[in-house]
Design a protein around this motif. Structure first.
Motif, short mmCIF file in Angstrom:
data_model
loop_
_atom_site.label_atom_id
_atom_site.label_comp_id
_atom_site.label_asym_id
_atom_site.label_seq_id
_atom_site.Cartn_x
_atom_site.Cartn_y
_atom_site.Cartn_z
N GLY A 153 0.81 -1.21 0.00
CA GLY A 153 0.00 0.00 0.00
C GLY A 153 0.84 1.26 0.00
N ARG A 154 2.04 1.16 0.50
CA ARG A 154 2.87 2.36 0.66
C ARG A 154 4.22 2.09 0.04
N LEU A 155 4.75 3.07 -0.70
CA LEU A 155 6.01 2.85 -1.41
C LEU A 155 7.13 2.43 -0.45
N ASP A 156 7.20 3.09 0.70
CA ASP A 156 8.31 2.79 1.59
C ASP A 156 8.01 1.61 2.50
N ASP A 157 6.90 0.91 2.26
CA ASP A 157 6.65 -0.33 3.01
C ASP A 157 6.88 -1.55 2.13
N ALA A 158 7.32 -1.31 0.91
CA ALA A 158 7.68 -2.45 0.05
C ALA A 158 9.00 -3.01 0.54
N LEU A 159 9.25 -4.26 0.22
CA LEU A 159 10.55 -4.84 0.54
C LEU A 159 11.46 -4.71 -0.67
N VAL A 160 12.74 -4.53 -0.42
CA VAL A 160 13.71 -4.52 -1.51
C VAL A 160 14.08 -5.97 -1.78
N THR A 161 13.74 -6.44 -2.97
CA THR A 161 13.96 -7.86 -3.28
C THR A 161 14.97 -8.07 -4.40
N THR A 162 15.42 -7.00 -5.03
CA THR A 162 16.45 -7.12 -6.08
C THR A 162 17.48 -6.01 -5.88
N PRO A 163 18.73 -6.25 -6.30
CA PRO A 163 19.75 -5.21 -6.18
C PRO A 163 19.44 -3.99 -7.03
N GLU A 164 18.57 -4.16 -8.04
CA GLU A 164 18.27 -3.05 -8.93
C GLU A 164 17.25 -2.09 -8.34
N SER A 165 16.70 -2.39 -7.18
CA SER A 165 15.72 -1.50 -6.57
C SER A 165 16.33 -0.12 -6.33
N PRO A 166 15.56 0.93 -6.58
CA PRO A 166 16.09 2.28 -6.31
C PRO A 166 16.37 2.52 -4.83
N TRP A 167 15.81 1.67 -3.95
CA TRP A 167 16.08 1.85 -2.52
C TRP A 167 17.46 1.32 -2.12
N THR A 168 18.07 0.53 -2.97
CA THR A 168 19.35 -0.05 -2.60
C THR A 168 20.39 1.06 -2.46
N GLY A 169 21.06 1.06 -1.35
CA GLY A 169 22.12 2.05 -1.12
C GLY A 169 21.62 3.39 -0.63
N VAL A 170 20.32 3.49 -0.32
CA VAL A 170 19.76 4.76 0.14
C VAL A 170 19.49 4.68 1.64
N GLY A 171 20.01 5.62 2.38
CA GLY A 171 19.78 5.66 3.83
C GLY A 171 19.30 7.04 4.24
N ALA A 172 18.78 7.13 5.44
CA ALA A 172 18.29 8.42 5.95
C ALA A 172 18.25 8.38 7.47
N CYS A 173 18.39 9.53 8.07
CA CYS A 173 18.17 9.63 9.52
C CYS A 173 16.67 9.61 9.77
N ILE A 174 16.28 9.67 11.02
CA ILE A 174 14.85 9.53 11.32
C ILE A 174 14.07 10.78 10.91
N GLY A 175 14.68 11.95 10.97
CA GLY A 175 14.01 13.19 10.54
C GLY A 175 12.75 13.49 11.35
N ARG A 176 11.91 14.36 10.78
CA ARG A 176 10.62 14.63 11.42
C ARG A 176 9.69 13.44 11.22
N PRO A 177 8.81 13.12 12.10
CA PRO A 177 8.57 13.82 13.36
C PRO A 177 9.37 13.26 14.52
N GLY A 178 10.26 12.33 14.25
CA GLY A 178 10.95 11.68 15.37
C GLY A 178 12.02 12.53 16.01
N CYS A 179 12.59 13.48 15.28
CA CYS A 179 13.69 14.25 15.82
C CYS A 179 13.37 15.74 15.79
N ALA A 180 13.48 16.36 16.94
CA ALA A 180 13.12 17.78 17.06
C ALA A 180 14.07 18.67 16.26
#
Ligand code: SF4
Length: 479
Positions: free
Chosen positions: A346-373
């Protein structure tokens, strides 16, 4: 100690004298964040039974924000905890053997080669070392004083977790022995395999003894200015226990030159298991998936736990590269299940990365808002929007400067909500930082974009940055 292990005035990367305790969160010491309290649950070796995995999902749903957050040490965080839930959390974790010793909660930082014993690589299955080391740590009174940052690594010889900047490393050798490495020292102590966990514990205890004799607080082995006396003391203690411990050649020279499959990139640029199906020599297969930005909904997590229970070996392994392995499936079943897991969610960022070609591979992020003031942006939503714009902060499959295939879009990318860049990778990476006016994109020290706001602009700039050639490389004249 019979010998003087030397003064431990902090040195090197964290060379500050500390006047307060280490604030690493745990299962009992919760961290207060803007989105509620956060618990970090240690998972030695990343190994979970199905029951433990289901307990974590239940806790995330009932007490937290409904998601499991994977860390760069193969641990799990539950966020968004309401006030007053600490006792229930601790009780559930204890009854699931996820909190075997409250006093050692934050000391159980043990990473292990995730595919050990599964893919025919490495030099054996190191899970028995992990279990025994965890047991020894939990039985050690001195170990209660270990910093939550102190890291044990148990490497099966492929060199993956040995590259994660551990304080104490065990490396399996071809000869069936173990090499004990202290910090990043190239020297090592060779011990028989059945003494490997004990050697790792003694190394930590020697470090603690020297640290307590020092006037300053040191938390990590790399802060020790002269590790040689400590190494000698570790060996002396091993010999005193009848362990045949001798000084060995450099650990690095004993690590095999095995090209790692393309996978996610760790905080130091090392790579872990690639997403996909990993065949085993015994004919079974392991499912390998990555969690986008390290985050999994409880329902996704429970699906993986059910696969482990119904089709696999009853075990789930978390990787320090924010991945999940489900071992023990038949090859045919693995193919079917991977096809199911690759389906849309249902949500793009709730998909699993199942192939190395996924655009999510190698992408990281801090928690950002709303978790960090401190955050100047909702970083994770912005990453998802950028990837959804079609581009990719990870151009999915491209060619590198030398013409070789670049899987996952080239350099790792890390998005930060502010200049602190919590959790950013080491080595070469693309830096995307929120400034309040948008995002600045920098690579190789060069600013490629300033105050970028639109997902399409961000996608194009980040994709270009991931495959940008280092200026000193591009200007070098071939001989
Ligand atoms: S980088 Fe900044 S915004 Fe992100 S978690 Fe760290 S302090 Fe918070």
């Amino acid at each position: 100690m019979s010998s003087d292990p030397g003064s431990l005035a902090p040195a090197g990367r964290d060379a500050s004298v500390r006047d307060r305790g280490d604030a690493c969160p745990g299962s009992l010491r919760l961290h207060s964040a803007d989105d509620g309290a956060l618990a970090r649950i240690r998972v030695p070796g990343g190994i979970l039974t199905v029951r433990q995995a289901r307990t974590l999902a239940d806790l995330a749903r009932r007490l937290g924000d409904g998601e499991l957050h994977l860390t760069s040490r193969g641990n799990v965080q539950v966020r968004g905890l309401a006030e007053g839930c600490g006792a229930e959390l601790a009780d559930r974790l204890s009854t699931s053997d996820l909190l075997p010793s409250p006093q050692h909660d934050r000391a159980r930082n043990i990473v292990a080669s995730p595919l050990s014993g599964l893919d025919g690589r490495g030099r054996g299955d190191v899970r028995a070392w992990v279990r025994e080391l965890d047991r020894l740590v939990c039985a050690s009174a001195p170990a209660t004083r270990l910093s939550g940052r102190f890291l044990f690594a148990v490497d099966d010889g492929r060199g993956d977790v040995a590259a994660l900047d551990p304080d104490v490393t065990l490396v399996a050798t071809d000869a069936g022995a173990a090499l004990l490495r202290l910090g990043s020292s190239p020297a090592a102590i060779a011990v028989p395999p059945d003494a490997a966990p004990l050697a790792a514990l003694l190394a930590a205890e020697v470090f603690l003894a020297a640290a307590s004799a020092s006037a300053t607080r040191v938390w990590r082995w790399h802060e020790v200015p002269d590790p040689a006396p400590l190494a000698a003391e570790v060996r002396r203690r091993l010999l005193a226990r009848g362990v045949d411990a001798h000084v060995a050649t450099a650990v690095a020279a004993d690590l095999p030159e095995v090209p790692e499959p393309a996978g996610s990139t760790g905080s130091n640029g090392s790579t872990g298991p690639a997403p996909g199906i990993v065949p085993a020599p015994d004919g079974t297969a392991t499912l390998s998936v990555l969690a986008p930005l390290g985050r999994l909904s409880a329902s996704r997590w429970l699906r993986l736990a059910s696969l482990a229970a119904d089709d696999g070996a009853g075990e789930v392994r978390l990787t320090p590269w924010r991945g999940v392995l489900v071992p023990g499936l038949s090859t045919a079943t693995a193919r079917e299940r991977m096809a199911e897991l690759s389906g849309p969610s249902g949500r793009l960022d709730d998909a699993l990365v199942t192939t190395p070609e996924s655009p999510w591979t190698g992408v990281g992020a801090c928690i950002g808002r709303p978790g960090c003031a401190r955050s100047l942006a909702d970083v994770r939503s912005d990453v998802a929007a950028t990837l959804g714009a079609g581009g990719s902060s990870g151009a999915s499959d491209s060619s590198g400067a030398d013409g070789t295939r670049v899987i996952g879009g080239g350099l790792p990318v890390y998005w930060s909500g502010c200049e602190r860049r919590c959790g950013h990778p080491r080595g070469e990476w693309v830096d995307v930082v929120a400034t309040g006016a948008g995002y600045d994109v920098t690579v190789h020290g060069e600013r490629l974009g300033t105050a970028l706001v639109g997902p399409a602009d961000l996608a194009a700039t980040v994709a270009a940055a991931r495959t940008a050639v280092r200026p000193d490389v591009s200007t070098r004249t071939p001989r």
